[in-house]
Design a protein around this motif. Structure first.
Motif, PDB file in Angstrom:
ATOM      1  N   ILE A   1       1.521  -0.784  -0.132  1.00 19.70           N
ATOM      2  CA  ILE A   1      -0.299  -0.118   0.373  1.00 19.70           C
ATOM      3  C   ILE A   1       0.593   0.701  -0.059  1.00 19.70           C
ATOM      4  O   ILE A   1       2.222   1.110   0.158  1.00 19.70           O
ATOM      5  CB  ILE A   1      -0.669   0.389   1.112  1.00 19.70           C
ATOM      6  N   ARG A   2       0.412   1.869  -0.997  1.00 24.30           N
ATOM      7  CA  ARG A   2       1.580   3.624  -1.260  1.00 24.30           C
ATOM      8  C   ARG A   2       0.633   4.570  -0.677  1.00 24.30           C
ATOM      9  O   ARG A   2      -0.883   4.619  -0.471  1.00 24.30           O
ATOM     10  CB  ARG A   2       1.752   3.500  -2.035  1.00 24.30           C
ATOM     11  N   PRO A   3       0.954   5.589  -0.261  1.00 24.62           N
ATOM     12  CA  PRO A   3      -0.008   7.244   0.321  1.00 24.62           C
ATOM     13  C   PRO A   3      -0.150   7.203  -1.019  1.00 24.62           C
ATOM     14  O   PRO A   3      -0.150   7.515  -2.013  1.00 24.62           O
ATOM     15  CB  PRO A   3       1.538   8.090   0.487  1.00 24.62           C
ATOM     16  N   ASN A   4      -2.127   8.016  -0.175  1.00 26.94           N
ATOM     17  CA  ASN A   4      -2.380   8.274  -1.904  1.00 26.94           C
ATOM     18  C   ASN A   4      -3.402   7.006  -2.014  1.00 26.94           C
ATOM     19  O   ASN A   4      -4.520   7.289  -2.983  1.00 26.94           O
ATOM     20  CB  ASN A   4      -2.162   9.623  -2.395  1.00 26.94           C
ATOM     21  N   ASP A   5      -3.383   5.684  -2.298  1.00 28.52           N
ATOM     22  CA  ASP A   5      -4.070   5.023  -2.674  1.00 28.52           C
ATOM     23  C   ASP A   5      -5.854   5.032  -1.880  1.00 28.52           C
ATOM     24  O   ASP A   5      -6.224   5.188  -1.247  1.00 28.52           O
ATOM     25  CB  ASP A   5      -3.255   3.800  -2.132  1.00 28.52           C
ATOM     26  N   GLN A   6      -6.684   4.430  -2.821  1.00 29.14           N
ATOM     27  CA  GLN A   6      -7.787   4.405  -2.775  1.00 29.14           C
ATOM     28  C   GLN A   6      -8.492   2.727  -2.381  1.00 29.14           C
ATOM     29  O   GLN A   6      -8.297   2.192  -3.718  1.00 29.14           O
ATOM     30  CB  GLN A   6      -8.857   5.123  -3.959  1.00 29.14           C
ATOM     31  N   ILE A   7      -8.508   2.767  -1.790  1.00 32.34           N
ATOM     32  CA  ILE A   7      -8.736   1.304  -1.289  1.00 32.34           C
ATOM     33  C   ILE A   7     -10.603   0.809  -1.148  1.00 32.34           C
ATOM     34  O   ILE A   7     -11.515   1.745  -0.427  1.00 32.34           O
ATOM     35  CB  ILE A   7      -8.155   0.934  -0.212  1.00 32.34           C
ATOM     36  N   PHE A   8     -11.058  -0.519  -1.213  1.00 34.19           N
ATOM     37  CA  PHE A   8     -12.259  -0.867  -1.396  1.00 34.19           C
ATOM     38  C   PHE A   8     -11.698  -2.135  -0.376  1.00 34.19           C
ATOM     39  O   PHE A   8     -11.594  -2.831  -0.145  1.00 34.19           O
ATOM     40  CB  PHE A   8     -12.821  -1.068  -2.536  1.00 34.19           C
ATOM     41  N   ASP A   9     -12.801  -2.473   1.392  1.00 36.96           N
ATOM     42  CA  ASP A   9     -12.803  -3.442   2.453  1.00 36.96           C
ATOM     43  C   ASP A   9     -13.625  -4.461   1.748  1.00 36.96           C
ATOM     44  O   ASP A   9     -14.757  -4.083   2.141  1.00 36.96           O
ATOM     45  CB  ASP A   9     -11.963  -3.012   3.113  1.00 36.96           C
ATOM     46  N   ALA A  10     -13.932  -5.364   1.246  1.00 37.51           N
ATOM     47  CA  ALA A  10     -15.230  -6.281   0.822  1.00 37.51           C
ATOM     48  C   ALA A  10     -15.000  -6.885   1.695  1.00 37.51           C
ATOM     49  O   ALA A  10     -14.297  -8.261   2.067  1.00 37.51           O
ATOM     50  CB  ALA A  10     -15.156  -6.849  -0.383  1.00 37.51           C
ATOM     51  N   GLY A  11     -16.235  -6.677   2.888  1.00 36.99           N
ATOM     52  CA  GLY A  11     -16.544  -7.367   4.147  1.00 36.99           C
ATOM     53  C   GLY A  11     -15.842  -6.724   5.280  1.00 36.99           C
ATOM     54  O   GLY A  11     -15.197  -8.130   5.423  1.00 36.99           O
ATOM     55  N   CYS A  12     -15.500  -5.880   5.154  1.00 34.71           N
ATOM     56  CA  CYS A  12     -14.998  -5.505   6.086  1.00 34.71           C
ATOM     57  C   CYS A  12     -14.626  -6.108   7.134  1.00 34.71           C
ATOM     58  O   CYS A  12     -13.641  -5.632   8.319  1.00 34.71           O
ATOM     59  CB  CYS A  12     -14.913  -3.481   6.563  1.00 34.71           C
ATOM     60  N   GLY A  13     -15.625  -6.521   7.992  1.00 39.60           N
ATOM     61  CA  GLY A  13     -16.054  -6.139  10.017  1.00 39.60           C
ATOM     62  C   GLY A  13     -15.578  -5.607  10.820  1.00 39.60           C
ATOM     63  O   GLY A  13     -16.611  -4.381  10.546  1.00 39.60           O
ATOM     64  N   ALA A  14     -15.167  -5.785  11.608  1.00 38.10           N
ATOM     65  CA  ALA A  14     -15.059  -4.830  12.592  1.00 38.10           C
ATOM     66  C   ALA A  14     -14.490  -3.551  12.361  1.00 38.10           C
ATOM     67  O   ALA A  14     -14.054  -2.781  13.372  1.00 38.10           O
ATOM     68  CB  ALA A  14     -14.640  -5.358  14.094  1.00 38.10           C
ATOM     69  N   GLY A  15     -13.058  -3.631  10.962  1.00 40.25           N
ATOM     70  CA  GLY A  15     -13.231  -2.032  10.916  1.00 40.25           C
ATOM     71  C   GLY A  15     -11.300  -2.692  10.989  1.00 40.25           C
ATOM     72  O   GLY A  15     -10.474  -1.591  11.079  1.00 40.25           O
ATOM     73  N   ASP A  16     -10.530  -3.176  11.608  1.00 43.11           N
ATOM     74  CA  ASP A  16      -9.128  -3.662  11.975  1.00 43.11           C
ATOM     75  C   ASP A  16      -8.436  -3.405  10.430  1.00 43.11           C
ATOM     76  O   ASP A  16      -7.706  -2.718  10.762  1.00 43.11           O
ATOM     77  CB  ASP A  16      -9.430  -4.977  12.846  1.00 43.11           C
ATOM     78  N   MET A  17      -8.732  -4.210   9.296  1.00 44.19           N
ATOM     79  CA  MET A  17      -8.162  -4.217   8.253  1.00 44.19           C
ATOM     80  C   MET A  17      -7.730  -2.435   8.004  1.00 44.19           C
ATOM     81  O   MET A  17      -6.594  -2.441   7.248  1.00 44.19           O
ATOM     82  CB  MET A  17      -8.034  -4.991   7.364  1.00 44.19           C
ATOM     83  N   ALA A  18      -8.947  -2.758   7.250  1.00 42.66           N
ATOM     84  CA  ALA A  18      -9.429  -0.871   7.035  1.00 42.66           C
ATOM     85  C   ALA A  18      -8.620   0.006   7.742  1.00 42.66           C
ATOM     86  O   ALA A  18      -8.354   0.847   7.161  1.00 42.66           O
ATOM     87  CB  ALA A  18     -11.310  -0.593   6.870  1.00 42.66           C
TER      88      ALA A  18
END
Length: 274
Positions: free
Chosen positions: A38-55
């Protein structure tokens, strides 16, 4: 066999899921984020993000110039994710209630797409993975995690055997099994059009400080669907019998197998060269 309803299961499991994942087996997040570069300014989609720990972790990597959109089918999970972001001071992550299999999102609108332990809940796994792939811009990266062959073994199998011994007609919904085999997962990725996917499997030891820790894991995972099929008395008997078996066999850790899939979308120049 009854259908597995991820919305109702994870709506009930939200608190246990967040607790167990953050304290007992947080390593999947680290491996995925490292592999996505992951790089600065990336736009990320977290599909099935759960409780948001990864996001929330990803939001820290992209900085204020980037963004994270997390989607989960369970409203309680989304509430936990929003609260996690608030506590972390993250303002560039949004969380929405929805089913990523059916959401209408603009193709080529993200630099990174991640789906952690969620793709196997899709009604059509091939079509859903193809859709997630289309969301990536050229040069974008995708990561999936799925449950491998060791799903909190050996206790999960013992638990299911004991549950079925109490209720002979108890069906055991296990949608995660459709992506547990790396060879099958590679075939699925190829059908979805992923370019040169990299697949890996790792087994992790989940150490138990107390025999009751296994119950937090069960209640915070898809195995909760099984507990929801039993009445209070039967559930208590199953738990007591399982914990007695664990003490008899001195079980102090569980094995959790995780499959990782990483793929990078070709840039238009590289695509034309091939």
């Amino acid at each position: 066999m009854i259908d597995f309803d991820p919305r109702s299961v994870y709506e009930a499991a939200a608190g246990d899921f967040s607790d167990a994942r953050s304290t007992l087996y947080p390593y999947a997040n680290e491996r995925v984020l490292d592999g996505l570069r992951i790089r600065p300014n990336d736009q990320i989609f977290d599909a099935g993000c759960g409780a948001g720990d990864m996001a929330v972790l990803a939001a820290g990597l992209v900085g204020e110039g980037g963004s994270v959109l997390g989607v989960d089918i369970a409203p309680s999970m989304v509430r936990l994710a929003r609260e996690r972001a608030r506590k972390a001071g993250v303002t560039h992550a949004r969380f929405l209630v929805g089913d990523f299999e059916y959401m209408a999102l603009e193709p080529e609108s993200f630099d990174v797409v991640v789906c952690s332990f969620g793709i196997f809940f899709a009604k059509d796994v091939d079509a859903t993975l193809r859709k997630l792939w289309r969301l990536l811009r050229p040069g974008g990266r995708l990561a999936l995690t799925t449950v491998g062959r060791n799903f909190f073994s050996p206790v999960s199998g013992v638990f299911m055997d004991i549950a079925q011994s109490r209720l002979a007609a108890l069906s055991i919904p296990q949608p995660w099994k459709i992506t547990e085999d790396l060879a099958d997962l590679r075939i699925t990725a190829t059908r979805a059009g992923l370019h040169s996917p990299c697949l890996e499997h790792e087994d992790y030891l989940v150490r138990l400080e107390d025999v009751s820790d296994w119950w937090r894991i069960i209640q915070g995972s898809g195995l909760r669907a099984i507990t929801m099929l039993m009445d209070t008395k039967t559930l208590g008997e199953v738990r007591t019998t399982t914990e007695a078996w664990m003490r008899e066999h001195d079980i102090r850790a569980l094995t959790f197998g995780i499959n990782y899939l990483f793929a990078e979308k070709l840039t238009r120049q590289r695509e034309n060269e091939q």
